[in-house]
Each structure stands twice: as structure tokens, then as C-alpha cells.
Design a protein around this motif. Structure first.
Motif, PDB file in Angstrom:
ATOM      1  N   LEU A  38       0.823  -1.201   0.000  1.00 36.20           N
ATOM      2  CA  LEU A  38       0.000   0.000   0.000  1.00 36.20           C
ATOM      3  C   LEU A  38       0.858   1.252   0.000  1.00 36.20           C
ATOM      4  O   LEU A  38       1.823   1.372   0.753  1.00 36.20           O
ATOM      5  CB  LEU A  38      -0.916  -0.005   1.225  1.00 36.20           C
ATOM      6  N   VAL A  39       0.498   2.222  -0.848  1.00 32.10           N
ATOM      7  CA  VAL A  39       1.144   3.524  -0.869  1.00 32.10           C
ATOM      8  C   VAL A  39       0.200   4.531  -0.233  1.00 32.10           C
ATOM      9  O   VAL A  39      -0.972   4.623  -0.611  1.00 32.10           O
ATOM     10  CB  VAL A  39       1.490   3.966  -2.298  1.00 32.10           C
ATOM     11  N   LEU A  40       0.686   5.293   0.748  1.00 30.71           N
ATOM     12  CA  LEU A  40      -0.094   6.341   1.384  1.00 30.71           C
ATOM     13  C   LEU A  40       0.442   7.693   0.947  1.00 30.71           C
ATOM     14  O   LEU A  40       1.658   7.950   1.059  1.00 30.71           O
ATOM     15  CB  LEU A  40      -0.017   6.225   2.906  1.00 30.71           C
ATOM     16  N   VAL A  41      -0.465   8.542   0.426  1.00 32.04           N
ATOM     17  CA  VAL A  41      -0.119   9.932   0.154  1.00 32.04           C
ATOM     18  C   VAL A  41      -0.872  10.732   1.202  1.00 32.04           C
ATOM     19  O   VAL A  41      -2.101  10.861   1.132  1.00 32.04           O
ATOM     20  CB  VAL A  41      -0.527  10.352  -1.266  1.00 32.04           C
ATOM     21  N   THR A  42      -0.153  11.264   2.191  1.00 28.73           N
ATOM     22  CA  THR A  42      -0.830  11.811   3.361  1.00 28.73           C
ATOM     23  C   THR A  42      -0.008  12.933   3.968  1.00 28.73           C
ATOM     24  O   THR A  42       1.124  13.195   3.545  1.00 28.73           O
ATOM     25  CB  THR A  42      -1.070  10.688   4.402  1.00 28.73           C
ATOM     26  N   GLY A  43      -0.605  13.629   4.952  1.00 28.13           N
ATOM     27  CA  GLY A  43       0.113  14.624   5.727  1.00 28.13           C
ATOM     28  C   GLY A  43       0.677  15.772   4.916  1.00 28.13           C
ATOM     29  O   GLY A  43       1.754  16.283   5.226  1.00 28.13           O
ATOM     30  N   GLY A  44      -0.021  16.186   3.856  1.00 29.11           N
ATOM     31  CA  GLY A  44       0.457  17.272   3.016  1.00 29.11           C
ATOM     32  C   GLY A  44       1.417  16.851   1.937  1.00 29.11           C
ATOM     33  O   GLY A  44       1.912  17.687   1.169  1.00 29.11           O
ATOM     34  N   GLY A  45       1.697  15.563   1.833  1.00 31.77           N
ATOM     35  CA  GLY A  45       2.584  15.073   0.786  1.00 31.77           C
ATOM     36  C   GLY A  45       1.935  15.158  -0.585  1.00 31.77           C
ATOM     37  O   GLY A  45       0.721  15.097  -0.717  1.00 31.77           O
ATOM     38  N   VAL A  46       2.766  15.302  -1.620  1.00 33.35           N
ATOM     39  CA  VAL A  46       2.291  15.415  -2.999  1.00 33.35           C
ATOM     40  C   VAL A  46       3.010  14.391  -3.864  1.00 33.35           C
ATOM     41  O   VAL A  46       4.241  14.293  -3.818  1.00 33.35           O
ATOM     42  CB  VAL A  46       2.525  16.826  -3.563  1.00 33.35           C
ATOM     43  N   LEU A  47       2.236  13.616  -4.638  1.00 32.18           N
ATOM     44  CA  LEU A  47       2.806  12.664  -5.592  1.00 32.18           C
ATOM     45  C   LEU A  47       2.357  13.063  -6.978  1.00 32.18           C
ATOM     46  O   LEU A  47       1.157  13.150  -7.253  1.00 32.18           O
ATOM     47  CB  LEU A  47       2.348  11.244  -5.279  1.00 32.18           C
ATOM     48  N   ASN A  48       3.317  13.324  -7.866  1.00 31.46           N
ATOM     49  CA  ASN A  48       3.026  13.700  -9.246  1.00 31.46           C
ATOM     50  C   ASN A  48       3.376  12.548 -10.174  1.00 31.46           C
ATOM     51  O   ASN A  48       4.498  12.032 -10.121  1.00 31.46           O
ATOM     52  CB  ASN A  48       3.823  14.940  -9.653  1.00 31.46           C
ATOM     53  N   VAL A  49       2.419  12.147 -10.999  1.00 29.15           N
ATOM     54  CA  VAL A  49       2.652  11.100 -11.998  1.00 29.15           C
ATOM     55  C   VAL A  49       2.186  11.652 -13.326  1.00 29.15           C
ATOM     56  O   VAL A  49       1.034  12.072 -13.475  1.00 29.15           O
ATOM     57  CB  VAL A  49       1.874   9.808 -11.661  1.00 29.15           C
ATOM     58  N   GLY A  50       3.063  11.674 -14.345  1.00 27.80           N
ATOM     59  CA  GLY A  50       2.645  12.256 -15.611  1.00 27.80           C
ATOM     60  C   GLY A  50       3.576  11.921 -16.740  1.00 27.80           C
ATOM     61  O   GLY A  50       4.610  11.276 -16.564  1.00 27.80           O
ATOM     62  N   GLY A  51       3.168  12.334 -17.945  1.00 24.06           N
ATOM     63  CA  GLY A  51       3.962  12.129 -19.139  1.00 24.06           C
ATOM     64  C   GLY A  51       3.379  11.080 -20.053  1.00 24.06           C
ATOM     65  O   GLY A  51       2.426  10.385 -19.715  1.00 24.06           O
ATOM     66  N   ASP A  52       3.945  10.960 -21.251  1.00 24.68           N
ATOM     67  CA  ASP A  52       3.520   9.937 -22.201  1.00 24.68           C
ATOM     68  C   ASP A  52       4.122   8.586 -21.812  1.00 24.68           C
ATOM     69  O   ASP A  52       5.258   8.495 -21.353  1.00 24.68           O
ATOM     70  CB  ASP A  52       3.981  10.301 -23.610  1.00 24.68           C
ATOM     71  N   TYR A  53       3.317   7.535 -22.014  1.00 29.01           N
ATOM     72  CA  TYR A  53       3.739   6.167 -21.735  1.00 29.01           C
ATOM     73  C   TYR A  53       4.181   5.988 -20.287  1.00 29.01           C
ATOM     74  O   TYR A  53       5.040   5.172 -19.986  1.00 29.01           O
ATOM     75  CB  TYR A  53       4.865   5.749 -22.682  1.00 29.01           C
ATOM     76  N   ALA A  54       3.594   6.769 -19.386  1.00 27.51           N
ATOM     77  CA  ALA A  54       3.934   6.659 -17.967  1.00 27.51           C
ATOM     78  C   ALA A  54       2.866   5.853 -17.251  1.00 27.51           C
ATOM     79  O   ALA A  54       1.771   5.658 -17.755  1.00 27.51           O
ATOM     80  CB  ALA A  54       4.058   8.048 -17.350  1.00 27.51           C
ATOM     81  N   GLY A  55       3.193   5.396 -16.059  1.00 25.15           N
ATOM     82  CA  GLY A  55       2.188   4.642 -15.320  1.00 25.15           C
ATOM     83  C   GLY A  55       2.665   4.271 -13.938  1.00 25.15           C
ATOM     84  O   GLY A  55       3.831   4.432 -13.583  1.00 25.15           O
ATOM     85  N   LEU A  56       1.732   3.760 -13.142  1.00 19.93           N
ATOM     86  CA  LEU A  56       2.012   3.331 -11.789  1.00 19.93           C
ATOM     87  C   LEU A  56       0.995   2.266 -11.433  1.00 19.93           C
ATOM     88  O   LEU A  56      -0.186   2.391 -11.761  1.00 19.93           O
ATOM     89  CB  LEU A  56       1.890   4.514 -10.826  1.00 19.93           C
ATOM     90  N   SER A  57       1.432   1.196 -10.775  1.00 25.03           N
ATOM     91  CA  SER A  57       0.490   0.152 -10.376  1.00 25.03           C
ATOM     92  C   SER A  57       0.682  -0.183  -8.907  1.00 25.03           C
ATOM     93  O   SER A  57       1.736   0.055  -8.327  1.00 25.03           O
ATOM     94  CB  SER A  57       0.670  -1.099 -11.236  1.00 25.03           C
TER      95      SER A  57
END
Length: 296
Positions: free
Chosen positions: A7-26
Motif C-alpha cells: 500500500l502507498v499512502l499519500v498523506t500529511g500534506g505530501g504530494v505525488l506527481n505522476v505524468g507524461g507519455d507512456y507513464a504509469g504506476l500500479s
């Protein structure tokens, strides 16, 4: 593609940026307590294979992407989430060009904002929270009869600007309100048997009614609600519409039947203007002798 096995937690004011062509996250992800997840796609494939994605308790997801484009006859959005999405109490999901391929749930206390470039869903969706649709498209892709939107009894859908919801089946058991503009709901089957729809300003078009013209409606002064059924001119096998229960037309605005094959056993409902397309009168209509019938 980045694969996360826990499990990934994005919390407490944290920021996760995912972007671009042919990008991804699972993997699995929860966004909460002031955490922000930004998804930004280009014009090429972008796969966000998180399953499940849960947004709750102050978490925010901003899912943006390329404009709606045609890929071999199938419209696609740039930011594709292939897993299930739950917007729980206190969570917010902002879509400016996203598609969700699995189930999408907006729970009580959750908020979904859809603005220009819109949102596409490809699986059943339910809403018990709030959906705000502003100048954007909300497409329910109905491949293999999988696309469906159910606005549950606690659900609220706000429409403003120039917007449209269309594609698969739509069932409203809650409240839909149009505050301004010209908005349309154009579903394969639209069912408002248990819901309430209010138009405060502008023109609101609702359809496709397949068997029963039913529901509770309110049109404010100067506002118009239009009903659309399958019309014989374009469908020889169009089902006949009958007046269901309840069928309440409240307010001082105008109601119009713009298309459909309507059967009237006794009289024309008060405030309903008949503009098209096929009308069948029962033998007891107005006591058996037509005394007042206007067609526009």
C-alpha cells in the motif's frame, strides 16, 4: 511503469506527481489527510493501474490529461485509471480529462468535480455524495452493457454551464439540480422513477425514456425541462411511453415532450407541452370526446 506491491499512502500534506507519455504506476493507494495525487497525461498511452485507489479524509486527486480524442472509433481520455476508485467521506476527486475502467464509487461525504475535458467511465458507478459537473462531458461508455451511473437516494448531482451526461444507463434515485446553462442527460435508458430533478435556470433535456414517463420534477420561472423518448421516425420498434407514478411537474417553468411515442388514456398532464412525435389517445381520453388538445 512503476509497480508497488504494498500500500502507498499519500498523506500529511505530501504530494505525488505522476505524468507524461507512456507513464504509469500500479499497486494500491490511499490519498488522505491533506495528501495530493496529481495525474497528468500526454496524448499517448498513460496507464495508472492502481487498484484500489481510495481518496478519503482530506485527500485530493487531480486527474488531468489530454483533450478527448478518437482512437479508432473509441473515444479515450489521457489519464486512465484501470482499477477501482472510491471517493470516501472527506475525499475529493477532480477530473479534467480522465477515464476510469473499473468501478467508481462516490460515498457519502465524498465529492467528484468534473470540469472541461470531462470524465469517462467504463464500468458501473454509484454516487451517494456530491458530483459537480461544470462545462464538461461525462461519458458513460456502454461496451458490453457495462457502463452505468446510479445516483443513490443520498446522492446529489449539480449541473451548471454547458454540460452533458450520456452513453449507458442512468438511474436517478436522489437529486439532480441544474443551476444555469443548457444541460442534457442522454442515456440509453434514463430512469427517474424514485428521483427528483430541479431546473432553476435555462434548458434541461432528459432522456431516453423507454417505457414510463415518470418522476418528480420542478422547473423554476423561465426554466424549461424537455423529455425525450424513442421516436418512431427513427425507430419503427420504438417502445410506447405511458405516464408512470409519480409524474409530478412542479413550478411555474415549462415542460416539453420533444420526442417519443406517448399513450394518453385520459388527459394531457397539466403543464406538459406536446411537441413531437407520435401520440395515441385512449378510448376514454377526455371522456371519449376531445375537447381540448394542443399539439405544437
Amino acid at each position: 511503469l512503476l509497480t508497488v506491491r504494498s500500500l502507498v499512502l499519500v498523506t500529511g500534506g505530501g504530494v505525488l506527481n505522476v505524468g507524461g507519455d507512456y507513464a504509469g504506476l500500479s499497486g494500491a493507494m490511499t490519498v488522505a489527510n491533506g495528501g495530493v495525487l496529481n495525474l497528468s497525461a500526454g496524448y499517448f498511452d498513460f496507464y495508472f493501474a492502481v487498484n484500489p485507489l481510495i481518496v478519503t479524509s482530506g485527500g485530493v486527486v487531480n486527474a488531468g490529461g489530454s483533450p478527448l480524442y478518437d482512437r479508432g472509433g473509441s473515444y479515450s481520455y489521457g489519464s486512465t485509471i484501470s482499477g477501482t476508485v472510491t471517493v470516501a467521506s472527506g475525499g475529493m476527486f477532480n477530473s479534467t480529462g480522465a477515464s476510469v475502467a473499473a468501478g467508481f464509487t462516490v460515498a457519502q461525504g465524498g465529492v467528484l468535480n468534473v470540469s472541461p475535458l470531462g470524465l469517462a467511465i467504463k464500468a458501473p458507478m454509484s454516487n451517494s455524495g456530491i458530483i459537480n459537473l461544470t462545462n464538461g462531458q461525462f461519458i458513460i461508455e456502454n461496451y458490453n452493457a457495462s457502463g452505468e451511473l446510479v445516483n443513490l437516494p443520498d446522492g446529489l448531482i449539480n449541473l451548471q454551464g454547458s454540460t452533458g451526461i450520456g452513453g449507458g444507463n442512468i438511474t436517478n434515485q436522489g437529486i439532480i439540480i441544474q443551476s444555469a446553462g443548457t444541460n442534457s442527460i442522454n442515456a440509453s435508458v434514463f430512469d427517474n422513477r424514485l428521483g427528483t430533478i430541479t431546473n432553476l435556470s435555462g434548458i434541461m433535456t432528459l432522456g431516453l425514456f423507454q417505457t414510463n414517463l415518470v418522476g418528480t420534477y420542478f422547473a423554476a420561472a423561465g426554466a424549461t425541462i424537455q423529455f425525450a423518448g424513442a421516436d418512431i421516425a427513427n425507430d419503427n420498434a420504438a417502445p410506447q411511453l405511458t405516464l408512470g407514478t409519480p409524474f409530478v411537474l412542479g413550478g411555474s417553468g415549462q415542460y416539453q415532450l420533444t420526442s417519443g411515442y406517448l399513450y394518453l388514456p385520459s388527459n394531457v398532464p397539466t403543464n406538459l407541452v406536446l411537441m413531437g412525435d407520435t401520440l395515441q389517445l385512449g378510448p376514454g381520453f377526455q371522456g371519449g370526446a376531445i375537447t381540448n388538445l394542443t399539439l405544437e
